[in-house]
Design an enzyme around this catalytic site. Structure first.
Site, PDB file in Angstrom:
ATOM      1  N   GLY A 157      21.681  78.788 -28.104  1.00  0.00           N
ATOM      2  CA  GLY A 157      20.921  78.592 -29.329  1.00  0.00           C
ATOM      3  C   GLY A 157      19.437  78.452 -29.087  1.00  0.00           C
ATOM      4  O   GLY A 157      18.833  79.199 -28.310  1.00  0.00           O
ATOM      5  N   CYS A 158      18.830  77.453 -29.736  1.00  0.00           N
ATOM      6  CA  CYS A 158      17.377  77.293 -29.705  1.00  0.00           C
ATOM      7  C   CYS A 158      16.818  77.047 -28.311  1.00  0.00           C
ATOM      8  O   CYS A 158      15.642  77.324 -28.052  1.00  0.00           O
ATOM      9  CB  CYS A 158      16.962  76.146 -30.631  1.00  0.00           C
ATOM     10  N   VAL A 159      17.626  76.523 -27.409  1.00  0.00           N
ATOM     11  CA  VAL A 159      17.126  76.221 -26.063  1.00  0.00           C
ATOM     12  C   VAL A 159      17.097  77.449 -25.161  1.00  0.00           C
ATOM     13  O   VAL A 159      16.509  77.423 -24.079  1.00  0.00           O
ATOM     14  CB  VAL A 159      17.988  75.105 -25.422  1.00  0.00           C
ATOM     15  N   ALA A 160      17.690  78.550 -25.597  1.00  0.00           N
ATOM     16  CA  ALA A 160      17.904  79.690 -24.706  1.00  0.00           C
ATOM     17  C   ALA A 160      16.628  80.417 -24.303  1.00  0.00           C
ATOM     18  O   ALA A 160      16.591  81.054 -23.251  1.00  0.00           O
ATOM     19  CB  ALA A 160      18.877  80.682 -25.347  1.00  0.00           C
TER      20      ALA A 160
END
Length: 369
Positions: A157-160
């Site tokens: 998700g957003c951390v990728a």
């Protein structure tokens, strides 16, 4: 670089930090369809006209996310035709290839490298699935080497975006004469569920947008330009699976988005960054530029407060959020692109690139410009 309320000054890095990896190119790509927040909101209200008992709730939620407009993968009238997950995912596969190709080609141009220079390609997304995965299809579209190493990553998700840079840096640290590409494509609008009137989905339809970004990371023997990746740090927070992610069924993705996300920032981010920096004999006051994921107003405010940042330190993140919304993994890469092209710090400036995402977890990258 030291910042204690006065002018920034460049300082020498502690001995022992070897400059092994560089970010030498960053670029983005967007769909052709751009709509203001008002247009998107009215289209959703029309779509839910027989289900949404209190339309003013959608008005309030959309007006509070700090977004002025977003790119959408499809013309806004076409979303009525996405009656199954299969149709939405097919749209994701088609658009992801087009946008991924554009972003990667532009990043290579900025890096001054050729397609033949790439030895590895990382692909990150959480908004669709495909096999062969998108980076495999890009090999065919772009004529990349038949020996290129493929690393598709789903679910971060957003951390990728931050994690992808870290993993690409790991690769070229092992192979310092090579270059690796990170490609992120997120088409969040194709995950919106017409049957989901939860607050989380209503917020999602106001916050998240569509787009792609690519980053070229090269080893020390390949290039001698671009910000250096000094170190990276992954941090996982046990027993926080319910903070953010997907519930996946035959109907597609259903967003999980807890109110506790800003609390996670307050509880963990400053301590994690301080420990990371301390392990390299550095302090937070020595960071001169902050490249932060555009999680949303409450997340960015939590970052500012937890890190005790000076005014305007996260301007690039706030402006990206306003212009295109939250693009999940691609967002922090858009902020990095802004720093590379428009806000480039003085040579020697230290920077933290950071994002948080499902797990719950964070990814930190220490850069030196």
């Amino acid at each position: 670089m030291v910042n204690e309320g006065g002018p920034l000054r460049v300082r020498s890095l502690p001995e022992g930090l070897e400059f092994r990896m560089r970010i030498c190119g960053v670029a983005s790509a967007f769909p052709r369809n751009y709509y203001s927040q008002d247009v998107i909101r009215e289209a959703l209200k029309s779509r839910w006209s027989d289900k949404l008992e209190r339309p003013q709730i959608l008005d309030r939620l959309h007006s509070n996310v700090g977004v002025q407009g977003r790119y959408l993968a499809l013309p806004i009238t076409a979303y009525e035709d996405l009656t199954t997950w299969g149709k939405a995912n097919n749209g994701w596969i088609e658009s992801a290839q087009e946008l991924g190709e554009q972003a990667l080609c532009r990043a290579l141009t900025h890096a001054g490298l050729a397609k033949s220079d790439l030895e590895a390609i990382f692909f990150v997304s959480v908004t669709g699935v495909a096999s062969p995965s998108i980076e495999g299809r890009l090999i065919n579209r772009l004529g990349l080497s038949a020996n290129i190493k493929r690393i598709p990553i789903f679910g971060l998700g957003c951390v990728a975006g931050a994690a992808g840079i870290a993993r690409a840096a790991d690769y070229v640290r092992a192979f310092p004469d090579q270059a690796a590409a990170l490609v992120s494509v997120e088409l969040c609008s194709l995950t919106w569920r017409a049957d989901d009137l939860s607050i989380a989905n209503l917020i999602s339809t106001g916050l998240f947008g569509d787009g792609a970004a690519a980053v070229i990371v090269a080893g020390r023997d390949k290039v001698d330009y671009g910000p250096r990746v000094i170190a990276t740090r992954s941090v996982f927070y046990p027993d926080t699976e319910d903070v953010m992610g997907w519930e996946i069924s035959e109907k597609g993705f259903r967003i999980v988005l807890s109110r506790s996300v800003p609390d996670m920032v307050h509880q963990h981010l400053a301590g994690d960054i301080d420990q990371f920096l301390n392990d390299h004999n550095l302090e937070r006051k020595e960071i001169g530029a902050w490249v932060m994921h555009t999680g949303g107003p409450k997340v960015l405010e939590a970052c500012e407060q937890a890190l005790e940042l000076p005014a305007n330190a996260l301007d690039a993140s706030w402006q990206s959020l306003a212009k295109v919304g939250n693009l999940s993994s691609a967002s922090v890469l858009l902020v990095l692109q802004d720093f590379m092209n428009q806000r480039r710090p003085e040579p020697g400036t230290l920077s933290i690139l950071a994002a948080m995402g499902p797990g719950f977890c964070s990814e930190l990258v220490l850069l030196e410009w």
